[in-house]
Scaffold this active site. Structure first.
Site, PDB file in Angstrom:
ATOM      1  N   THR A   1       0.738  -1.069   0.092  1.00 58.17           N
ATOM      2  CA  THR A   1       0.085   0.032   0.129  1.00 58.17           C
ATOM      3  C   THR A   1       0.897   1.295   0.019  1.00 58.17           C
ATOM      4  OG1 THR A   1      -1.779  -1.168   1.158  1.00 58.17           O
ATOM      5  CG2 THR A   1      -1.648   1.440   1.368  1.00 58.17           C
TER       6      THR A   1
ATOM      7  N   HIS B   1       1.952   1.863  -3.385  1.00 56.27           N
ATOM      8  CA  HIS B   1       0.967   2.303  -4.212  1.00 56.27           C
ATOM      9  C   HIS B   1       0.821   3.901  -3.917  1.00 56.27           C
ATOM     10  CE1 HIS B   1      -0.836  -1.184  -6.300  1.00 56.27           C
ATOM     11  NE2 HIS B   1      -0.787  -1.849  -5.472  1.00 56.27           N
TER      12      HIS B   1
ATOM     13  N   CYS C   1     -15.396   4.538  11.813  1.00 54.09           N
ATOM     14  CA  CYS C   1     -16.394   5.510  12.308  1.00 54.09           C
ATOM     15  C   CYS C   1     -17.190   5.244  13.230  1.00 54.09           C
ATOM     16  CB  CYS C   1     -16.973   6.431  10.968  1.00 54.09           C
ATOM     17  SG  CYS C   1     -18.238   5.648  10.362  1.00 54.09           S
TER      18      CYS C   1
END
Length: 337
Positions: free
Chosen positions: A39, A42, A91
């Site tokens: 990641t 990327h 969240c």
């Protein structure tokens, strides 16, 4: 303290800043080891991470360290504790969080992606993101808890049954963790497909029954090298194609890798139909970090052959280049060196 900020456009800058102070429910960690993830690669090239990246930000979401200060209301953690960080902060309000699918959270934050993370000498995290490491666990092994937790989510989706044959496509760090987890899940036979001979050797050292070069066409079509579960850990067209080739009738395929955003693959629809294949994706690590830490604390996963290269925080472009190279398996950044 020193922190390496990602500025976008393949650029990092090491800056001096104050060591953060904890607020209520927060802990300050002296970062000791941080893995370079696919990641991160990327993000370095301008592609999305697990959440949107807004430079300047300190990347690094696979890390461990020592707590040096705790804020008001923190319990169960104290200065001197060795910890690893679960970077993903959900969240709790969106429909996915409320429906038990928090890995699909619409407003997810992530330490080392949207918040400053492990490519610095110190970091600040909510106490709920810090998990204790057992005494004596090396920090570099502790830094592998996050990728191992992601692998555990993929293993859960794979649904391996005792005695089944498992094929892992790709012998990078993720593939080598996956083959160990497949063993721990009761697989009767585990084989790996990987073109790099160094990685095939590592796979055999870590318990693979067989390590195949995918360029060997005969190996790919032999009946004994078909699998009940195939876990693809590369993210390119050839790897996905070979994953379908290795799938036995009734097999489950987990496409675990992080592909490019615009990557596409033509589904072999007749195989999907006639073989009754099940194809699944896997994203981040919902509720698996504690299990990953338990495995690391118990010494059940071997990272010795996996971690091959180490850099300082002033060498992040070199670390990212090394992570993409054929000589490395897993690259780790050591912020205090």
């Amino acid at each position: 303290m020193k922190a390496s900020y990602f500025l976008g456009n393949q650029a990092f800058e090491v800056r001096e800043r104050e060591i953060p102070r904890p607020g209520s429910g927060e802990v300050v960690i002296k970062n000791m080891a941080c893995g370079v993830c696919g990641t991160d690669v990327h993000i370095y090239y301008g592609e999305p991470g697990s959440a949107d990246v807004t430079p300047p930000v300190v990347l690094g979401h696979e890390y461990s360290g020592e707590i040096v200060e705790v804020g008001e209301g923190v319990d169960g953690l104290k200065p001197g504790d060795h910890v690893t960080v679960d970077p993903n902060i959900y969240c709790g309000r969106c429909e996915y969080c409320r429906d038990g699918k928090k890995q699909l959270c619409e407003s997810m934050q992530a330490v080392g992606v949207t918040r400053d993370g492990g490519f610095a000498q110190y970091s600040l995290v909510p106490q709920g993101q810090a998990f204790k490491l057992a005494e004596g666990v090396p920090f570099q092994a502790g830094a592998m808890a996050e990728p191992l937790a992601c692998c555990l989510h993929g293993i859960d989706l794979a649904g391996i049954k005792p005695g089944q044959t498992v094929c892992v496509v790709g012998g990078g760090a993720i593939g080598l963790m996956m083959l160990q987890l497949a063993r721990l899940s009761g697989a009767g036979r585990v084989f790996l497909s990987e073109p790099n001979p160094k990685r095939r050797e590592a796979a055999l050292a870590l318990g693979a029954d067989l390590a195949i070069d995918p360029a060997d066409a005969q190996s790919r079509v032999q009946g004994e090298n078909s699998a009940d579960v195939v876990i693809e850990c590369v993210g390119n067209h050839l790897a996905v194609e070979s994953a379908f080739a290795f799938a036995n009738k009734g097999a489950t395929l987990v496409l675990f890798s992080v592909p490019k955003v615009d990557a596409v693959f033509p589904l072999p629809l007749f195989d999907l139909y006639k073989k009754e294949l099940t194809v699944k994706g896997s994203f981040v690590n919902p509720d698996t970090h504690a299990r990953a830490v338990a495995l690391i604390n118990a010494g059940r996963v071997d990272f010795g052959p996996i971690i091959t290269h180490r850099f300082g925080i002033g060498q992040l472009p070199e670390a990212i280049a090394a992570q993409q190279g054929s000589e490395s398996i897993k690259v780790v950044v050591l912020p205090q060196e």
